[in-house]
Design a protein around this motif. Structure first.
Motif, PDB file in Angstrom:
ATOM      1  N   ASP A   1     -39.838  31.577 -28.385  1.00  0.00           N
ATOM      2  CA  ASP A   1     -39.389  30.677 -29.454  1.00  0.00           C
ATOM      3  C   ASP A   1     -40.233  29.407 -29.496  1.00  0.00           C
ATOM      4  O   ASP A   1     -40.631  28.953 -30.575  1.00  0.00           O
TER       5      ASP A   1
ATOM      6  N   ARG B   1     -43.629  30.178 -30.953  1.00  0.00           N
ATOM      7  CA  ARG B   1     -43.519  30.406 -32.402  1.00  0.00           C
ATOM      8  C   ARG B   1     -43.390  29.089 -33.157  1.00  0.00           C
ATOM      9  O   ARG B   1     -44.054  28.875 -34.169  1.00  0.00           O
ATOM     10  N   CYS B   2     -42.501  28.241 -32.669  1.00  0.00           N
ATOM     11  CA  CYS B   2     -42.289  26.946 -33.332  1.00  0.00           C
ATOM     12  C   CYS B   2     -43.559  26.120 -33.351  1.00  0.00           C
ATOM     13  O   CYS B   2     -43.914  25.523 -34.378  1.00  0.00           O
TER      14      CYS B   2
END
Length: 111
Positions: A42, A45-46
């Motif tokens: 995550d 990705r961010c």
């Protein structure tokens, strides 16, 4: 195949053809991009989406960048950035960090 005749004037039709060709390529690569993106954490990705959104990021661990993109702590960003650079998804230029594959960057902006 698209090419440029240096003696010809660039028309809106030509610009439209180039934009269409770029989007055709991005769309044809979408399954690959989706697979690559799905294997990231995550935080990775961010960060990758934030870099794509900015185009180039001089200080990815900077307070303003982290706040503007609602990213996790600076230490988490550092770890995520190291992995993205190692995987050659992000590249450090003299001006800052960019998404290495410019077509991937366009795909990320569309998420």
């Amino acid at each position: 195949m698209l090419f440029i005749n240096l003696r010809a004037r660039v028309t809106m039709q030509y610009v439209s053809q180039v934009a269409d060709a770029i989007m055709f390529h991005v769309n044809s690569m979408a399954p690959h991009y989706h697979t690559v993106f799905s294997f990231l954490t995550d935080n990775q990705r961010c960060l990758l989406r934030a870099i794509a959104s900015m185009g180039i990021v001089k200080q990815p661990q900077g307070v303003e960048f982290i706040r503007n993109y609602n990213l996790p702590s600076s230490s988490s960003i550092k770890s995520a950035l190291e992995v993205l650079v190692e995987k050659e998804l992000v590249y450090q230029t003299l001006e800052g960090y960019i998404v290495y594959d410019r077509f991937f960057s366009i795909w990320l902006k569309r998420l």
